[in-house]
Design an enzyme around this catalytic site. Structure first.
Site, mmCIF file in Angstrom:
data_model
loop_
_atom_site.group_PDB
_atom_site.id
_atom_site.type_symbol
_atom_site.label_atom_id
_atom_site.label_comp_id
_atom_site.label_asym_id
_atom_site.label_seq_id
_atom_site.Cartn_x
_atom_site.Cartn_y
_atom_site.Cartn_z
ATOM 1 N N LYS A 190 -13.346 -1.358 -63.881
ATOM 2 C CA LYS A 190 -12.318 -0.209 -64.033
ATOM 3 C C LYS A 190 -10.673 -0.561 -63.410
ATOM 4 O O LYS A 190 -10.089 0.257 -63.683
ATOM 5 C CB LYS A 190 -12.984 0.858 -62.830
ATOM 6 C CG LYS A 190 -14.285 1.604 -63.644
ATOM 7 C CD LYS A 190 -14.653 2.702 -62.827
ATOM 8 C CE LYS A 190 -15.954 3.242 -63.305
ATOM 9 N NZ LYS A 190 -16.425 4.519 -62.687
ATOM 10 N N ASP A 224 -13.653 10.285 -64.087
ATOM 11 C CA ASP A 224 -14.645 10.644 -62.866
ATOM 12 C C ASP A 224 -14.475 11.542 -62.090
ATOM 13 O O ASP A 224 -15.356 12.316 -61.634
ATOM 14 C CB ASP A 224 -14.771 8.955 -62.101
ATOM 15 C CG ASP A 224 -15.478 8.227 -62.860
ATOM 16 O OD1 ASP A 224 -16.275 8.344 -63.744
ATOM 17 O OD2 ASP A 224 -15.095 6.826 -62.734
ATOM 18 N N ASN A 241 -16.793 6.538 -41.809
ATOM 19 C CA ASN A 241 -17.374 5.380 -42.027
ATOM 20 C C ASN A 241 -17.545 4.261 -41.126
ATOM 21 O O ASN A 241 -17.192 4.383 -40.015
ATOM 22 C CB ASN A 241 -16.043 4.537 -43.126
ATOM 23 C CG ASN A 241 -16.485 3.560 -44.052
ATOM 24 O OD1 ASN A 241 -17.731 3.928 -44.865
ATOM 25 N ND2 ASN A 241 -15.924 2.136 -44.069
ATOM 26 N N GLY A 249 -25.791 13.415 -58.020
ATOM 27 C CA GLY A 249 -24.419 12.998 -58.656
ATOM 28 C C GLY A 249 -24.589 13.069 -60.476
ATOM 29 O O GLY A 249 -23.560 12.700 -61.331
HETATM 30 P P1 ATR Z 1 -17.809 1.904 -54.148
HETATM 31 O O1 ATR Z 1 -16.457 1.013 -54.397
HETATM 32 O O2 ATR Z 1 -18.765 2.063 -55.378
HETATM 33 O O3 ATR Z 1 -17.379 3.218 -53.471
HETATM 34 P P2 ATR Z 1 -17.966 -0.075 -51.992
HETATM 35 O O4 ATR Z 1 -16.805 -0.284 -51.968
HETATM 36 O O5 ATR Z 1 -18.991 -1.145 -51.644
HETATM 37 O O6 ATR Z 1 -18.332 0.636 -53.354
HETATM 38 O O7 ATR Z 1 -18.340 0.957 -50.740
HETATM 39 C C1 ATR Z 1 -19.521 1.394 -50.316
HETATM 40 C C2 ATR Z 1 -19.370 2.441 -49.075
HETATM 41 O O8 ATR Z 1 -20.710 2.245 -48.456
HETATM 42 C C3 ATR Z 1 -18.574 1.730 -47.900
HETATM 43 O O9 ATR Z 1 -17.910 2.688 -47.464
HETATM 44 C C4 ATR Z 1 -19.637 0.864 -47.263
HETATM 45 O O10 ATR Z 1 -19.285 0.932 -45.810
HETATM 46 P P3 ATR Z 1 -18.291 -0.336 -44.994
HETATM 47 O O11 ATR Z 1 -16.909 0.097 -45.423
HETATM 48 O O12 ATR Z 1 -18.596 -0.218 -43.754
HETATM 49 O O13 ATR Z 1 -18.856 -1.462 -45.652
HETATM 50 C C5 ATR Z 1 -20.731 1.993 -47.245
HETATM 51 N N1 ATR Z 1 -22.022 1.280 -46.873
HETATM 52 C C6 ATR Z 1 -22.739 0.696 -47.643
HETATM 53 N N2 ATR Z 1 -23.939 0.399 -47.111
HETATM 54 C C7 ATR Z 1 -23.766 0.887 -45.920
HETATM 55 C C8 ATR Z 1 -24.818 0.792 -44.700
HETATM 56 N N3 ATR Z 1 -25.690 0.058 -44.736
HETATM 57 N N4 ATR Z 1 -24.333 1.604 -43.627
HETATM 58 C C9 ATR Z 1 -23.177 2.079 -43.453
HETATM 59 N N5 ATR Z 1 -22.152 1.958 -44.542
HETATM 60 C C10 ATR Z 1 -22.733 1.545 -45.670
#
Ligand code: ATR
Length: 296
Positions: A70, A106, A154, A256
């Site tokens: 993307k 999106d 976050n 979603g």
């Molecule tokens: P996308 O681009 O699809 O949004 P991403 O950049 O991998 O995917 O983002 C995933 C989000 O889910 C992030 O905010 C991540 O938190 P961190 O920024 O702290 O990494 C959050 N996330 C994923 N697994 C998590 C978990 N087990 N606990 C808390 N937050 C989680």
């Protein structure tokens, strides 16, 4: 019927086998009488530029672009829509004279899903869970559509901070705040009439996605008392644990799938110039849900 006049569209991704887009677009083409087929294209890493040039050479009408291309696709476009540029991600290519123009459907898709589900944004206080690429796009959309306050929660606060700084700079005011995920209790407020303040909450992390359907970002019941509406951007499973938690505490919950549908519908409208009715959108939505249910 496929014949000499048939136009081709498709989706570039890797992997691409899980995509729901062929179902959406081929159904729309059939119902709107458009001589168009839509197919998946698995693009090897590093070849998205070749794919765009190839798509033009092969006279494709348009394409969708999904993970992981993307952002990578942007340098290969002739034009880019301002919203897609702000978001930094393109999911739809529309053929223009000398190449393709990139759009992001999106977020407009999410907004159309909000409208269809009766979820209001203007003047609302909204919590976003997560600070990845999806959360960033959601923050841009909410700012654009007039949310009165946005709080990004976050695990990694720095990532939330960088989204907030960027959106605030654009908005020209402190619209977006950040909070460590564990500190949601500070959002609780008792209002003048004795009731508790509640928020629209958008779940923009990958937690709870198939196959780890038992997972939920926050399981504490106290958090869900802050939620009047929960919108999970995950579409597989259709009913997530997050949605379940919201519903158990009396909130409204959505998944979603409708966003997925409308991002496709908006792309289809851009390619064909046809407007898709709510009736047809609902018909395709039912088909999509059926396919998602049968997947597992
Ligand atoms: P996308 O681009 O699809 O949004 P991403 O950049 O991998 O995917 O983002 C995933 C989000 O889910 C992030 O905010 C991540 O938190 P961190 O920024 O702290 O990494 C959050 N996330 C994923 N697994 C998590 C978990 N087990 N606990 C808390 N937050 C989680």
């Amino acid at each position: 019927m496929i014949n000499g006049h048939t136009r081709t569209c498709g989706v570039f991704g890797n992997p691409v086998e899980h995509t729901q887009s062929p179902l959406i677009h081929n159904h729309l083409a059939e119902k709107t009488g458009e001589n168009l087929v839509y197919v998946p294209f698995r693009i090897p890493q590093g070849y998205v530029g070749d794919a765009v040039r190839g798509a033009f050479a092969l006279n494709l009408l348009g394409c969708n672009v999904t993970v992981p291309f993307k952002s990578d696709v942007i340098p290969y476009l002739k034009q880019i829509d301002p919203l897609a540029e702000r978001i930094g991600a393109v999911n739809t290519l529309v053929r223009v004279e000398d190449g393709f123009k990139g759009y992001n459907t999106d977020m407009p898709g999410l907004y159309r899903a909000f409208e269809r589900d009766g979820v209001k944004i203007k003047g609302e206080e909204v919590l976003i869970l997560g600070a990845g690429g999806v959360a960033r796009a959601v923050a841009v959309l909410l700012a654009e559509k007039g949310a009165s306050r946005i709080v990004i929660l976050n695990r990694t606060v720095d990532k939330a901070r960088s989204i907030a700084d960027e959106v605030n700079a654009y908005a020209g005011r402190k619209l977006v705040e950040v909070l460590p995920l564990s500190e949601y209790a500070s959002l609780g407020e008792t209002l003048g009439d004795g009731s508790r303040k509640k928020y629209l909450v958008i779940q923009a992390t990958s937690v709870g996605m198939h196959p780890k359907v038992e997972e939920v970002l926050i399981s504490d019941k106290a958090f869900y008392e802050l939620v009047h509406t929960g919108y999970d951007l995950i579409f597989n499973p259709i009913q997530t644990r997050f949605m379940e938690c919201v519903q158990k505490n009396g909130g409204r919950a959505f998944g979603g799938a409708r966003m997925l549908l409308y991002q496709g519908i908006i792309a289809y409208e851009l390619w064909t110039g046809k407007k898709i009715s709510d009736e047809l959108a609902d018909e395709v939505y039912e088909k999509m849900l059926e396919a998602l249910r049968n997947k597992r």
